[in-house]
Design a protein around this motif. Structure first.
Motif, PDB file in Angstrom:
ATOM      1  N   MET A   1       0.830  -1.202   0.000  1.00  0.00           N
ATOM      2  CA  MET A   1       0.000   0.000   0.000  1.00  0.00           C
ATOM      3  C   MET A   1       0.866   1.254   0.000  1.00  0.00           C
ATOM      4  SD  MET A   1      -3.135   1.073   0.000  1.00  0.00           S
ATOM      5  CE  MET A   1      -4.106   2.517   0.378  1.00  0.00           C
ATOM      6  N   ILE A   2       1.833   1.340   0.911  1.00  0.00           N
ATOM      7  CA  ILE A   2       2.699   2.505   0.984  1.00  0.00           C
ATOM      8  C   ILE A   2       3.559   2.608  -0.267  1.00  0.00           C
ATOM      9  CG2 ILE A   2       4.673   3.516   2.198  1.00  0.00           C
ATOM     10  CD1 ILE A   2       2.108   4.021   3.608  1.00  0.00           C
ATOM     11  N   VAL A   3       4.024   1.476  -0.768  1.00  0.00           N
ATOM     12  CA  VAL A   3       4.857   1.496  -1.975  1.00  0.00           C
ATOM     13  C   VAL A   3       4.070   2.049  -3.150  1.00  0.00           C
ATOM     14  CG1 VAL A   3       6.140   0.080  -3.613  1.00  0.00           C
ATOM     15  CG2 VAL A   3       6.333  -0.385  -1.162  1.00  0.00           C
ATOM     16  N   LYS A  29      10.748  -0.167   1.128  1.00  0.00           N
ATOM     17  CA  LYS A  29      10.391  -1.352   1.928  1.00  0.00           C
ATOM     18  C   LYS A  29      11.376  -1.555   3.073  1.00  0.00           C
ATOM     19  CE  LYS A  29       8.192  -3.860  -1.900  1.00  0.00           C
ATOM     20  NZ  LYS A  29       8.315  -5.016  -2.827  1.00  0.00           N
ATOM     21  N   ASP A  30      12.659  -1.393   2.774  1.00  0.00           N
ATOM     22  CA  ASP A  30      13.690  -1.575   3.796  1.00  0.00           C
ATOM     23  C   ASP A  30      13.593  -0.476   4.855  1.00  0.00           C
ATOM     24  OD1 ASP A  30      16.140  -2.962   4.724  1.00  0.00           O
ATOM     25  OD2 ASP A  30      17.090  -1.043   4.267  1.00  0.00           O
ATOM     26  N   LEU A  31      13.300   0.739   4.417  1.00  0.00           N
ATOM     27  CA  LEU A  31      13.196   1.877   5.329  1.00  0.00           C
ATOM     28  C   LEU A  31      12.086   1.678   6.347  1.00  0.00           C
ATOM     29  CD1 LEU A  31      14.063   4.860   5.946  1.00  0.00           C
ATOM     30  CD2 LEU A  31      12.317   5.566   4.305  1.00  0.00           C
ATOM     31  N   LEU A  32      10.987   1.058   5.927  1.00  0.00           N
ATOM     32  CA  LEU A  32       9.808   0.951   6.780  1.00  0.00           C
ATOM     33  C   LEU A  32       9.857  -0.233   7.752  1.00  0.00           C
ATOM     34  CD1 LEU A  32       7.020   1.867   4.202  1.00  0.00           C
ATOM     35  CD2 LEU A  32       8.177   3.348   5.852  1.00  0.00           C
ATOM     36  N   LYS A  33      10.868  -1.090   7.609  1.00  0.00           N
ATOM     37  CA  LYS A  33      10.936  -2.249   8.508  1.00  0.00           C
ATOM     38  C   LYS A  33      11.056  -1.830   9.964  1.00  0.00           C
ATOM     39  CE  LYS A  33      12.968  -5.476   5.159  1.00  0.00           C
ATOM     40  NZ  LYS A  33      14.207  -6.202   4.765  1.00  0.00           N
ATOM     41  N   LYS A  53      -2.404   3.914  13.106  1.00  0.00           N
ATOM     42  CA  LYS A  53      -1.379   4.945  13.169  1.00  0.00           C
ATOM     43  C   LYS A  53      -0.224   4.669  12.214  1.00  0.00           C
ATOM     44  CE  LYS A  53      -2.129   6.222  18.017  1.00  0.00           C
ATOM     45  NZ  LYS A  53      -1.505   6.345  19.342  1.00  0.00           N
ATOM     46  N   ARG A  54      -0.062   3.439  11.811  1.00  0.00           N
ATOM     47  CA  ARG A  54       1.133   3.047  11.083  1.00  0.00           C
ATOM     48  C   ARG A  54       1.264   3.745   9.724  1.00  0.00           C
ATOM     49  NH1 ARG A  54       4.537  -1.452  11.536  1.00  0.00           N
ATOM     50  NH2 ARG A  54       5.717  -1.882   9.628  1.00  0.00           N
ATOM     51  N   GLU A  55       0.186   3.757   8.938  1.00  0.00           N
ATOM     52  CA  GLU A  55       0.300   4.254   7.567  1.00  0.00           C
ATOM     53  C   GLU A  55       0.694   5.733   7.478  1.00  0.00           C
ATOM     54  OE1 GLU A  55      -2.583   4.815   3.748  1.00  0.00           O
ATOM     55  OE2 GLU A  55      -2.543   2.827   4.678  1.00  0.00           O
ATOM     56  N   PRO A  56       0.037   6.659   8.196  1.00  0.00           N
ATOM     57  CA  PRO A  56       0.463   8.067   8.088  1.00  0.00           C
ATOM     58  C   PRO A  56       1.886   8.306   8.578  1.00  0.00           C
ATOM     59  CG  PRO A  56      -1.220   7.784   9.792  1.00  0.00           C
ATOM     60  CD  PRO A  56      -1.176   6.508   9.017  1.00  0.00           C
ATOM     61  N   LEU A  57       2.311   7.544   9.581  1.00  0.00           N
ATOM     62  CA  LEU A  57       3.677   7.696  10.065  1.00  0.00           C
ATOM     63  C   LEU A  57       4.682   7.143   9.061  1.00  0.00           C
ATOM     64  CD1 LEU A  57       3.098   6.817  13.814  1.00  0.00           C
ATOM     65  CD2 LEU A  57       3.710   9.039  12.879  1.00  0.00           C
ATOM     66  N   LEU A 162      -1.565  12.409  10.074  1.00  0.00           N
ATOM     67  CA  LEU A 162      -0.360  12.613  10.877  1.00  0.00           C
ATOM     68  C   LEU A 162      -0.584  13.704  11.912  1.00  0.00           C
ATOM     69  CD1 LEU A 162       2.670  12.037  11.372  1.00  0.00           C
ATOM     70  CD2 LEU A 162       3.174  13.751   9.610  1.00  0.00           C
ATOM     71  N   ARG A 163      -1.254  14.784  11.500  1.00  0.00           N
ATOM     72  CA  ARG A 163      -1.548  15.862  12.450  1.00  0.00           C
ATOM     73  C   ARG A 163      -2.391  15.342  13.606  1.00  0.00           C
ATOM     74  NH1 ARG A 163      -3.065  18.877   7.858  1.00  0.00           N
ATOM     75  NH2 ARG A 163      -5.207  18.988   8.603  1.00  0.00           N
ATOM     76  N   GLU A 164      -3.362  14.495  13.298  1.00  0.00           N
ATOM     77  CA  GLU A 164      -4.240  13.971  14.346  1.00  0.00           C
ATOM     78  C   GLU A 164      -3.446  13.161  15.373  1.00  0.00           C
ATOM     79  OE1 GLU A 164      -7.369  11.817  12.526  1.00  0.00           O
ATOM     80  OE2 GLU A 164      -8.129  13.537  11.396  1.00  0.00           O
ATOM     81  N   ILE A 165      -2.508  12.343  14.885  1.00  0.00           N
ATOM     82  CA  ILE A 165      -1.695  11.530  15.795  1.00  0.00           C
ATOM     83  C   ILE A 165      -0.840  12.425  16.686  1.00  0.00           C
ATOM     84  CG2 ILE A 165       0.201   9.869  15.918  1.00  0.00           C
ATOM     85  CD1 ILE A 165      -0.866   8.698  13.273  1.00  0.00           C
TER      86      ILE A 165
END
Length: 322
Positions: A1-3, A29-33, A53-57, A162-165
């Motif tokens: 999804m992020i990719v 992919k490596d960055l997000l591990k 929370k994971r996706e916006p971060l 992201l702002r909400e988090i």
């Protein structure tokens, strides 16, 4: 999804060849591990791994790393290196950006009270990792650090989730602090106040446009179109000139009444000193809070003063209120 999101996002940006080469799908992919452990280690606990929370971060991490790399390329370009010389930095930059300490330092820009990132540490890490690839003598880490902080603020404004988090993490702390410092009523609704700022200042004033074909009024946001104006600093003014409305000043000049009060040579000298000042981003000037505690922004009608103030209000309400 992020990719998939990244492919669309990067396709809409104009970036240098280093970004296109280094920030690949595999790099993302490596960055997000270990994004939470490395990038946000100084801000959050393990709660950031929660699915909602994971996706916006993750988006914030990818955008921030990409913007930082783009700033590094811009500085290499400014050093007037040939493209082949810059290409030699591809592998060193790849290794540098993946270093856990580098990611942690870049992540500190997302802290509520961040005024600077540790550029000295970044410089040290670079030379420890890449002693065989010294950067040009005029490579400016300080300038990159300042511009990166502004890029992060833009990222925060541009990603509502992201702002909400970040808001939810800091609202209680800010509300307590403001109550203690300013004596604000304990039940002051800071969150509602933030929402009011967003509602008041986020939309552009497009009421003068024809809306019979398409209504733009609620579609275009300030942060979607805002481009920081270039300004020059002046530290000496002639009050009887600079404080006059421009239309009144024009009439005085046309009737030669101005020359009686101010010598033309004096005006020319002030003008010459002003034009000798270097141009710089107005946002950079505003962000130099320790140097520029008080600022007056002057400009012709339509030059963007009101839009700038809306942008600053949004930054204050969405960034500095954490």
């Amino acid at each position: 999804m992020i990719v998939e999101w990244f492919t669309l996002w990067i396709g809409q940006k104009t970036v240098g060849f280093l970004v296109k080469t280094i920030i690949s799908e595999e790099f993302v992919k490596d960055l997000l591990k270990d994004y939470a452990k490395d990038f946000f280690k100084n801000i959050f606990n393990n709660a950031v791994t929660a699915p909602f929370k994971r996706e916006p971060l993750e988006k914030a991490v990818v955008m921030a790393i990409t913007e930082f790399l783009e700033l590094m390329q811009q500085d290499l370009d400014d050093s007037e290196l040939a493209e082949d010389e810059i290409k030699k930095y591809e592998q060193p930059l790849n290794k540098f950006l993946k270093h856990p300490e580098v990611k942690g330092i870049l992540g500190t820009a997302f802290k509520d009270d961040s005024q600077a990132i540790d550029i000295k540490a970044l410089e040290t890490i670079w030379y420890e990792l890449n002693a065989s690839y010294p950067l040009p003598d005029d490579f400016n880490w300080k300038r990159i650090g300042k511009k990166y902080l502004q890029k992060v603020k833009d990222i925060i404004i541009g990603v509502p989730e992201l702002r909400e988090i970040l808001d939810s993490r800091n609202l209680d702390k800010i509300q307590n602090n403001t109550t203690e410092i300013a004596g604000i009523i304990p039940d002051f609704d800071l969150e509602r106040y933030q929402e009011t700022i967003k509602e008041t200042y986020s939309n552009l004033n497009l009421d003068s446009l024809d809306t019979s074909t398409y209504d733009y009024r609620d579609k275009l946001k300030v942060w979607d179109i805002f481009i920081a104006q270039n300004v020059r600093e002046i530290h000496q003014i002639i009050p009887r000139i600079h404080e006059l409305p421009k239309e009144h000043l024009r009439r005085l000049r046309e009737t030669n009444e101005l020359e009686a009060e101010v010598e033309l040579e004096e005006l020319e000298r002030y003008k010459r000193v002003y034009l000798e000042q270097p141009k710089c981003s107005v946002v950079d000037i505003v962000n130099e809070q320790q140097t520029n505690k008080y600022i007056v922004i002057l400009g012709d009608p339509g030059s963007g003063k009101s839009t700038l103030l809306k942008y600053l209000a949004l930054n204050l309400g969405l960034v500095h209120f954490w």
